[in-house]
Design an enzyme around this catalytic site. Structure first.
Site, mmCIF file in Angstrom:
data_model
loop_
_atom_site.group_PDB
_atom_site.id
_atom_site.type_symbol
_atom_site.label_atom_id
_atom_site.label_comp_id
_atom_site.label_asym_id
_atom_site.label_seq_id
_atom_site.Cartn_x
_atom_site.Cartn_y
_atom_site.Cartn_z
ATOM 1 N N ARG A 92 0.842 -1.193 0.000
ATOM 2 C CA ARG A 92 0.000 0.000 0.000
ATOM 3 C C ARG A 92 0.880 1.246 0.000
ATOM 4 O O ARG A 92 1.883 1.282 0.718
ATOM 5 C CB ARG A 92 -0.899 0.011 1.242
ATOM 6 C CG ARG A 92 -2.037 -1.000 1.208
ATOM 7 C CD ARG A 92 -2.641 -1.124 2.594
ATOM 8 N NE ARG A 92 -3.824 -1.964 2.622
ATOM 9 C CZ ARG A 92 -3.813 -3.300 2.689
ATOM 10 N NH1 ARG A 92 -2.673 -3.956 2.686
ATOM 11 N NH2 ARG A 92 -4.958 -3.966 2.758
ATOM 12 N N HIS A 105 -0.149 3.263 4.754
ATOM 13 C CA HIS A 105 -0.736 2.203 5.602
ATOM 14 C C HIS A 105 -0.255 0.816 5.167
ATOM 15 O O HIS A 105 -1.015 -0.148 5.201
ATOM 16 C CB HIS A 105 -2.268 2.246 5.561
ATOM 17 C CG HIS A 105 -2.855 3.509 6.109
ATOM 18 N ND1 HIS A 105 -3.283 3.633 7.415
ATOM 19 C CD2 HIS A 105 -3.084 4.719 5.538
ATOM 20 C CE1 HIS A 105 -3.763 4.847 7.611
ATOM 21 N NE2 HIS A 105 -3.644 5.533 6.493
ATOM 22 N N ARG A 130 -8.787 -3.798 9.934
ATOM 23 C CA ARG A 130 -7.329 -3.735 9.729
ATOM 24 C C ARG A 130 -6.778 -2.470 10.370
ATOM 25 O O ARG A 130 -7.229 -1.368 10.080
ATOM 26 C CB ARG A 130 -6.979 -3.767 8.241
ATOM 27 C CG ARG A 130 -5.473 -3.813 7.967
ATOM 28 C CD ARG A 130 -5.178 -3.970 6.471
ATOM 29 N NE ARG A 130 -3.750 -3.988 6.179
ATOM 30 C CZ ARG A 130 -3.003 -2.890 5.976
ATOM 31 N NH1 ARG A 130 -3.549 -1.686 6.022
ATOM 32 N NH2 ARG A 130 -1.714 -3.004 5.731
ATOM 33 N N ASN A 175 -9.106 6.582 11.376
ATOM 34 C CA ASN A 175 -7.802 6.633 12.051
ATOM 35 C C ASN A 175 -8.010 6.646 13.557
ATOM 36 O O ASN A 175 -9.137 6.796 14.032
ATOM 37 C CB ASN A 175 -7.048 7.906 11.646
ATOM 38 C CG ASN A 175 -6.350 7.773 10.289
ATOM 39 O OD1 ASN A 175 -6.097 6.671 9.815
ATOM 40 N ND2 ASN A 175 -6.047 8.898 9.683
ATOM 41 N N PHE A 212 -2.812 15.542 -0.645
ATOM 42 C CA PHE A 212 -2.407 14.284 -0.007
ATOM 43 C C PHE A 212 -1.087 13.736 -0.564
ATOM 44 O O PHE A 212 -0.197 13.359 0.208
ATOM 45 C CB PHE A 212 -3.538 13.251 -0.140
ATOM 46 C CG PHE A 212 -3.329 12.014 0.686
ATOM 47 C CD1 PHE A 212 -3.375 12.054 2.071
ATOM 48 C CD2 PHE A 212 -3.082 10.779 0.079
ATOM 49 C CE1 PHE A 212 -3.186 10.900 2.830
ATOM 50 C CE2 PHE A 212 -2.898 9.627 0.833
ATOM 51 C CZ PHE A 212 -2.949 9.692 2.209
ATOM 52 N N ARG A 226 -11.059 11.265 -1.314
ATOM 53 C CA ARG A 226 -10.841 9.863 -0.929
ATOM 54 C C ARG A 226 -11.788 8.939 -1.694
ATOM 55 O O ARG A 226 -11.454 7.798 -1.973
ATOM 56 C CB ARG A 226 -11.054 9.687 0.580
ATOM 57 C CG ARG A 226 -10.018 10.393 1.426
ATOM 58 C CD ARG A 226 -10.303 10.164 2.922
ATOM 59 N NE ARG A 226 -10.009 8.807 3.333
ATOM 60 C CZ ARG A 226 -10.466 8.261 4.462
ATOM 61 N NH1 ARG A 226 -11.239 8.952 5.271
ATOM 62 N NH2 ARG A 226 -10.148 7.024 4.774
ATOM 63 N N TYR A 243 -9.321 5.536 -3.387
ATOM 64 C CA TYR A 243 -9.167 4.161 -2.884
ATOM 65 C C TYR A 243 -9.452 3.105 -3.953
ATOM 66 O O TYR A 243 -8.711 2.127 -4.085
ATOM 67 C CB TYR A 243 -10.033 3.942 -1.641
ATOM 68 C CG TYR A 243 -9.505 4.674 -0.431
ATOM 69 C CD1 TYR A 243 -9.480 6.064 -0.393
ATOM 70 C CD2 TYR A 243 -9.018 3.993 0.667
ATOM 71 C CE1 TYR A 243 -8.987 6.752 0.699
ATOM 72 C CE2 TYR A 243 -8.525 4.666 1.771
ATOM 73 C CZ TYR A 243 -8.513 6.049 1.785
ATOM 74 O OH TYR A 243 -8.020 6.716 2.869
ATOM 75 N N ARG A 280 -2.891 -1.957 -6.980
ATOM 76 C CA ARG A 280 -2.311 -2.826 -5.950
ATOM 77 C C ARG A 280 -2.716 -4.285 -6.172
ATOM 78 O O ARG A 280 -1.901 -5.197 -6.063
ATOM 79 C CB ARG A 280 -2.818 -2.340 -4.590
ATOM 80 C CG ARG A 280 -2.046 -2.800 -3.411
ATOM 81 C CD ARG A 280 -2.508 -2.056 -2.171
ATOM 82 N NE ARG A 280 -3.835 -2.413 -1.746
ATOM 83 C CZ ARG A 280 -4.128 -3.506 -1.046
ATOM 84 N NH1 ARG A 280 -3.180 -4.342 -0.692
ATOM 85 N NH2 ARG A 280 -5.369 -3.773 -0.690
HETATM 86 FE FE1 HDD Z 1 -6.285 7.009 3.327
HETATM 87 C C1 HDD Z 1 -5.287 3.817 2.919
HETATM 88 C C2 HDD Z 1 -7.385 6.288 6.518
HETATM 89 C C3 HDD Z 1 -6.946 10.343 3.866
HETATM 90 C C4 HDD Z 1 -5.616 7.651 0.097
HETATM 91 N N1 HDD Z 1 -6.315 5.377 4.492
HETATM 92 C C5 HDD Z 1 -5.859 4.140 4.152
HETATM 93 C C6 HDD Z 1 -6.048 3.231 5.235
HETATM 94 C C7 HDD Z 1 -6.629 3.930 6.252
HETATM 95 C C8 HDD Z 1 -6.812 5.281 5.782
HETATM 96 C C9 HDD Z 1 -7.031 3.404 7.606
HETATM 97 C C10 HDD Z 1 -5.627 1.780 5.249
HETATM 98 C C11 HDD Z 1 -6.750 0.875 4.838
HETATM 99 C C12 HDD Z 1 -6.318 -0.557 4.959
HETATM 100 O O1 HDD Z 1 -6.109 -1.014 6.084
HETATM 101 O O2 HDD Z 1 -6.169 -1.199 3.916
HETATM 102 N N2 HDD Z 1 -6.950 8.112 4.903
HETATM 103 C C13 HDD Z 1 -7.452 7.613 6.080
HETATM 104 C C14 HDD Z 1 -8.070 8.679 6.826
HETATM 105 C C15 HDD Z 1 -7.938 9.820 6.096
HETATM 106 C C16 HDD Z 1 -7.231 9.464 4.874
HETATM 107 C C17 HDD Z 1 -8.754 8.516 8.175
HETATM 108 C C18 HDD Z 1 -8.393 11.208 6.395
HETATM 109 C C19 HDD Z 1 -9.377 11.494 7.162
HETATM 110 N N3 HDD Z 1 -6.237 8.702 2.200
HETATM 111 C C20 HDD Z 1 -6.591 9.971 2.601
HETATM 112 C C21 HDD Z 1 -6.566 10.848 1.451
HETATM 113 C C22 HDD Z 1 -6.205 10.084 0.372
HETATM 114 C C23 HDD Z 1 -6.001 8.737 0.873
HETATM 115 C C24 HDD Z 1 -6.903 12.321 1.481
HETATM 116 C C25 HDD Z 1 -6.010 10.451 -1.072
HETATM 117 C C26 HDD Z 1 -6.453 11.498 -1.642
HETATM 118 N N4 HDD Z 1 -5.502 5.941 1.806
HETATM 119 C C27 HDD Z 1 -5.378 6.393 0.539
HETATM 120 C C28 HDD Z 1 -4.949 5.327 -0.434
HETATM 121 C C29 HDD Z 1 -4.831 4.072 0.494
HETATM 122 C C30 HDD Z 1 -5.208 4.629 1.852
HETATM 123 C C31 HDD Z 1 -3.792 5.657 -1.269
HETATM 124 C C32 HDD Z 1 -3.517 3.321 0.454
HETATM 125 C C33 HDD Z 1 -3.848 1.876 0.427
HETATM 126 C C34 HDD Z 1 -5.278 1.836 0.232
HETATM 127 O O3 HDD Z 1 -5.778 3.092 0.151
HETATM 128 O O4 HDD Z 1 -5.954 0.830 0.164
HETATM 129 O O5 HDD Z 1 -5.909 5.170 -1.409
#
Ligand code: HDD
EC number: 1.11.1.6
Length: 685
Positions: free
Chosen positions: A69, A72, A108, A144, A157, A354, A358, A365
């Protein structure tokens, strides 16, 4: 030759290899006669390209990894269930939130910045993502362990993450924010200030994944069956209370056990000690939101519970470890856009971004738009549509018509306006612009609220956090800029950090965009103001020597059991040993392999005859010294007095160093339930 096993997802069956026939086969089912030797010409001759058995095995191995990822990457997943409480129907029509409904979940937990192999106890935000397999489809609450975020708009981001990840030229530092590029970015983005207070606090070094709060962060909507919308913020509260490590402890745990959090979770569930969280919402109307002095669409703001109290809506119990880490934890795909009728989004610009990111990331991925067919991602209710083909299609769709509407097959599946998801019809209008609303401009008031809400030890740790991180930031201009921001939050905080850095009077002058408000503290923001006094779910380390007094050992075990704590024995050697009464015991650890940082409180029960040898062991002295300086409660027998004197001469009259007389653990347990002896700290750090 593998058997089929139902995973209960829409009646689908999936092949498993764990329960396969005992004969080793190729992936085509051909029995293998020899899995130890490659096909060669003669015993010492060249290998043959023809060896399809060897080639299949190595090729599969070569492709075993998928991209981790992008954030995370390091995470740990657990199965469980969610039970809804009564009385949610006035808020939401979501089926899984109606009374007497139990829904399977997969949860997770993760760190954000570190790569997949990084230590569990890095200072970082923790992800808290829950997939509810509801009867109306999967709902993902991707939150979170902190209720606010660094940035207000998703377009920033990639910059935030690039700044915290290892620098592209040198590929370090790993799993840390204590470096120039992170502080450069956040110091140029004052909207990060509130989140930075959280990240520099003890919340960023949780004691256990079982002892963390969780938050949905954004404002969401709940929609009831009359179509009425209420704004909500989601909160997860752990039954065990919210506890953290001490920074020095976190650093040492990273070395002693980089898997500290996942091991803790695995062991607790394996022992039947299932962690539990209550899910609550802060529910408020759009009119109420208008009256707040911050914008509920701004993810850098929280709603104080004094303003909107929590309404409990259900509880989650995690009760089952995964069978296979890759198949489940690694392949699980969360998307905030996975939603069910009765819940909807708000216009929070971070959330809106978001909703795109995702799904997009799962495609790269997991490599295919069919990732929803992987068992961990598949809904547990029927699902059907006309999407077809793609990499790794696991299903065999039947019929001639792959479009909707059709009259060739039986015309199904068809859309259903009665039960189908409909977006809340909020009235939206305005000019097309790229602009941040003025209502998002106050970056310091809630940071100040957080600071004011902390107990003394928590404030000390925040100062320590900033001083440590900025101390690792080599660029003095960045430090000065940060000190300027801290000044806007609270002068005392800024001065303490400046003093620790040796940079008094060097803060930049930064003018807040809007005046900082005079905010009141909010008690629930503090972890320790009302922390439960409990040993439930905690770990006691019992240090013994070549043998242990039988009565002491048995009574300690009993006391731990009564409190719902786990007791582990640390002996001088790893092999089996006997108590003084000849009872066989197998120590859980040996001294050099289990420093006291791995335990919440400790008991010292050496034998008098072993003392001379014990006092000559640096590991034993360090063990006790660390327990003392990490503010732990120490219980000891008579023989251990000399060890305490040698390791912590300052322990005299300390209320947390408790003599265990006649194997009576009452006083020790009472003290240990306080978690730490905070009054010890000022003289130590
Ligand atoms: Fe995110 C993963 C939580 C903002 C883009 N995010 C990811 C995961 C968590 C969060 C818990 C792990 C999920 C897992 O266990 O597979 N993210 C947050 C929270 C945010 C946040 C609470 C703000 C309130 N995230 C955020 C933004 C973006 C992303 C603003 C993009 C614009 N986040 C991602 C991602 C991930 C991710 C790149 C990486 C792996 C995945 O999604 O599955 O899309």
């Amino acid at each position: 030759m593998s058997k089929s096993q139902s995973h209960g997802n829409g009646g689908e069956t999936h092949q498993t290899t764990s329960d396969a026939d005992k004969t080793l086969t190729t992936n085509q089912g051909l029995p293998i006669s020899d899995d130890q030797n490659t096909l060669t010409v003669g015993p010492r001759g060249p290998q043959l390209l023809e060896d399809f058995v060897m080639r299949e095995k190595i090729t599969h191995f070569d492709h075993e990894r998928i991209p981790e990822r992008v954030v995370h990457a390091r995470g740990y997943g657990v199965h469980g269930y969610f039970e809804a409480y009564d009385g949610n129907s006035k808020l939401t029509e979501a089926a899984f939130l109606q009374p007497n409904t139990t829904t399977p979940v997969f949860c997770r937990f993760s760190t954000v910045a570190g790569s997949k192999g990084s230590p569990d106890t890095a200072r970082d935000v923790r992800g808290f993502a829950v997939k509810f397999y509801t009867q109306q489809g999967n709902y993902d609450l991707v939150g979170n362990n902190m209720p606010v975020f660094f940035i207000q708009d998703a377009i920033k981001f990639p910059d935030l993450i690039h700044s915290v990840k290892p620098a592209p030229d040198r590929d370090f530092p790993q799993a840390q924010s204590a470096h120039d590029s992170f502080w450069d970015f956040v110091s140029l983005n004052p909207e990060s200030m509130h989140m930075l207070m959280w990240v520099m606090s003890d919340r960023a070094i949780p004691r256990s994944l079982r002892m963390m709060e969780g938050f949905g962060v954004h404002t969401f909507r709940m929609i009831n069956d009359a179509g009425e919308s209420t704004f909500v913020k989601f909160h997860w509260r752990p039954k065990l209370g919210t506890f953290s490590l001490i920074w020095d402890e976190a650093v040492k745990v990273s070395g002693a056990d980089p898997d500290f959090h996942r091991r803790d979770m695995w062991n607790a569930i394996d022992a039947g000690d299932f962690p539990e969280w209550e899910l609550s919402v802060q529910a408020f109307s759009e009119e109420e939101a208008e009256a707040f002095d911050f914008d509920v669409l701004d993810p850098t703001k929280l709603i104080p519970e004094e303003l909107v109290p929590l309404t409990p809506i259900g509880k989650m119990v995690l009760n089952d470890n995964v069978k296979n880490f890759f198949a489940e934890t690694e392949q699980v795909a969360f998307c905030p856009s996975h939603i069910v009728p009765g819940i909807d989004f708000s216009n929070d610009p971070l959330l809106q971004g978001r909703l795109f990111s995702y799904l997009d990331t799962q495609l790269s991925r997991l490599g295919s738009p069919n990732f929803h067919q992987i068992p961990i991602n598949a809904p547990k209710c029927p699902f059907a549509n006309f999407q077809r083909d793609g990499h790794m299609q696991m299903e065999v769709p039947t019929g001639r018509a792959a479009y909707e509407a059709n009259s060739l097959d039986d015309g199904s599946p068809r859309e259903n306006p009665e039960i189908g998801f409909t977006s809340h019809a909020s009235a939206e209008s305005g000019k097309k612009l790229r602009i941040r609303p003025e209502s998002f401009a106050d970056h310091y008031s809630q940071a100040l609220m957080f600071w004011k809400s902390m107990t003394e030890p928590e404030q000390r740790h925040i100062v320590g956090g900033f001083a440590f991180e900025l101390g690792k930031c080599k660029e003095l201009n960045i430090r000065k800029r940060m000190l300027g921001h801290l000044h806007n939050v609270d002068k005392d905080l800024a001065n303490q950090v400046a003093q620790a850095l040796g940079m008094e009077g060097e803060a930049d002058k930064i003018s807040p965009a809007v005046p900082v408000r005079d905010v009141k503290p909010s008690k629930p923001l503090s972890q320790y103001a009302s922390a439960p006094e409990t040993l439930q779910g905690k770990k006691i380390g019992l240090l013994v020597t070549n043998t242990v007094d039988d009565d002491f050992y048995s009574a300690a075990m009993e006391a731990a059991k009564e409190e719902g704590a786990m007791l582990e024995v640390i002996a001088l050697k790893a092999g089996p040993m006997q108590t003084t009464d000849g009872k066989d015991i197998q120590p859980d650890h040996f001294l050099a392999g289990a420093p006291s940082v791995l335990f919440d409180c400790v008991l010292l029960a050496p034998m008098e005859e072993d003392m001379e040898m014990l006092l000559s062991q640096a590991a034993a002295i360090d063990w006790v010294r660390d327990a003392f300086s990490h503010l732990k409660v120490i219980g000891y027998n008579e023989a251990a007095e000399a060890l305490i004197e040698r390791s912590c001469s300052d322990a005299k009259d300390d209320p947390g160093v408790v003599f265990v007389e006649d194997c009576d653990f009452t006083s020790f347990v009472k003290k240990a339930k306080q978690h730490r002896i905070w009054q010890r700290e000022p003289s130590l750090r």
